[in-house]
Design an enzyme around this catalytic site. Structure first.
Site, PDB file in Angstrom:
ATOM      1  N   THR A   1       4.051  16.529   8.055  1.00  0.00           N
ATOM      2  CA  THR A   1       2.700  16.900   8.498  1.00  0.00           C
ATOM      3  C   THR A   1       2.765  18.159   9.349  1.00  0.00           C
ATOM      4  OG1 THR A   1       2.120  14.553   8.532  1.00  0.00           O
ATOM      5  CG2 THR A   1       0.627  16.063   9.687  1.00  0.00           C
TER       6      THR A   1
ATOM      7  N   VAL B   1      -3.636   6.935   1.547  1.00  0.00           N
ATOM      8  CA  VAL B   1      -4.116   7.995   2.430  1.00  0.00           C
ATOM      9  C   VAL B   1      -3.802   7.587   3.857  1.00  0.00           C
ATOM     10  CG1 VAL B   1      -6.127   9.281   3.247  1.00  0.00           C
ATOM     11  CG2 VAL B   1      -5.952   8.650   0.835  1.00  0.00           C
TER      12      VAL B   1
ATOM     13  N   THR C   1       0.461  13.691  14.380  1.00  0.00           N
ATOM     14  CA  THR C   1       1.492  13.560  13.348  1.00  0.00           C
ATOM     15  C   THR C   1       2.273  12.284  13.626  1.00  0.00           C
ATOM     16  OG1 THR C   1       3.578  14.465  12.507  1.00  0.00           O
ATOM     17  CG2 THR C   1       2.964  15.111  14.722  1.00  0.00           C
ATOM     18  N   GLY C   2       2.847  11.699  12.575  1.00  0.00           N
ATOM     19  CA  GLY C   2       3.665  10.503  12.777  1.00  0.00           C
ATOM     20  C   GLY C   2       3.335   9.408  11.796  1.00  0.00           C
ATOM     21  N   HIS C   3       3.481   8.163  12.221  1.00  0.00           N
ATOM     22  CA  HIS C   3       3.257   7.015  11.343  1.00  0.00           C
ATOM     23  C   HIS C   3       1.757   6.809  11.142  1.00  0.00           C
ATOM     24  CE1 HIS C   3       3.356   2.458  10.541  1.00  0.00           C
ATOM     25  NE2 HIS C   3       3.694   3.094   9.448  1.00  0.00           N
ATOM     26  N   GLY C   4       1.268   7.215   9.978  1.00  0.00           N
ATOM     27  CA  GLY C   4      -0.165   7.286   9.741  1.00  0.00           C
ATOM     28  C   GLY C   4      -0.901   5.981   9.935  1.00  0.00           C
TER      29      GLY C   4
END
Lengths: 134, 168
Positions: free
Chosen positions: A1, A30, A52-55
């Site tokens: 990301t 998504v 940003t990171g673990h969605g």
């Protein structure tokens, strides 16, 4: 990301976030990035954030808006980002990172993973980093 | 007001990147921040600065966006992007878009040219075509590194520690 936050000469703030998602994701998955309040948020009355990171974790805690809520309560961008990331880690065991600019032009880059490449320019001064402590 | 731009290239990992990659990542984010700052210094709007910076990162194969996006379980690229203007809270986003170079530009078009905030998959593709956004071959978005990452993920599957998977 990848992402960016900015403040222009008129005091307007904005954010942008773009991603390919996660490796080996299911078709149609998504994450947080295109979701307002999760992948980022921008409001001239408070500031702007890109996440940003673990969605899936970021969406559960609305990470970007959570950060701005903390700033509305009087925290600095650095305090707000740290608190929001800590909440995500303790509440849903998720890690990630944030970049923030406040309506006053204060900024920070914070992350709870090992590393996050970041760079900032404020009034002509460039700073950048990647690993803890940079 | 001070001119400010901050960029990130994605949080992840539980260990340092190899030294040569670290340098590429530092150079990439620095280039993006300077691009955004140039836009601001030229009198540009914050919304244009963040788009300009993100386009630089989407075009850099070291980062997981645009060219350099990771691959899904079918070995395909599906990308998401969003942009938002703090002046009036206007925003635009796209999800599951394929075969375009810069999803952030398409998200900006959603913001400016539609009454919606998020278009996905086929609808986003139709909108991109209507806006004249060029379709590019999938291969232009796929890197050798990401083919290996997918192969590794499929081989190891659930054996990967949580810190090494599920990070966007």
């Amino acid at each position: 990301t990848v992402g960016a936050v900015a403040m222009d000469g008129q005091g307007n703030v904005a954010f942008a976030t773009s991603t390919g998602g996660i490796v080996n994701k299911m078709i149609g998955r998504v994450g947080d990035s295109p979701c307002i309040g999760s992948g980022g948020y921008a409001d001239n009355h408070i500031g702007a954030v890109s996440s940003t990171g673990h969605g899936e974790s970021i969406m559960k805690v609305n990470l970007a808006r959570l950060t701005l809520f903390h700033m509305e309560q009087g925290m600095s961008p650095e305090e707000a980002a740290s608190n929001a990331l800590n909440y995500m880690k303790t509440r849903v065991q998720g890690t990630g990172g944030l970049i923030v600019v406040s309506k006053e032009g204060e900024w920070t880059a914070k992350w709870s993973t090992y590393s996050m490449p970041w760079a900032a320019v404020k009034d002509g001064q460039l700073q950048y980093g990647l690993n803890p402590g940079e | 007001m001070p001119l400010v731009i901050v960029v990130h290239g994605g949080a992840g990992g539980n260990a340092p990147h190899p030294e040569d990659r670290q340098e590429k990542l530092r150079q990439g984010v620095t280039k993006a921040a300077l691009k955004g700052y140039d836009i601001l210094r030229g009198g540009g709007r914050a919304i244009d600065a963040v788009e300009g910076a993100v386009v630089v990162l989407e075009d850099d194969p070291e980062f997981n966006a645009g060219c350099g996006s990771v691959l899904n379980e079918q070995g395909k690229v599906e990308m998401d992007a969003i942009i938002m203007d703090g002046k009036d809270l206007s925003s635009g986003a796209v999800s599951a878009v394929k075969r375009i170079a810069n999803p952030i530009k398409l998200a900006h078009l959603v913001m400016e040219k539609t009454r919606h905030t998020l278009l996905t998959d086929q609808g986003a593709a139709l909108f991109a075509k209507a806006m004249g956004v060029p379709e590019i071959p999938e291969e232009q978005l796929v890197t050798e590194q990401n083919l290996k990452r997918l192969e590794k993920a499929k081989l190891k599957g659930d054996q990967l520690p949580a810190s090494e998977k599920d990070l966007g």
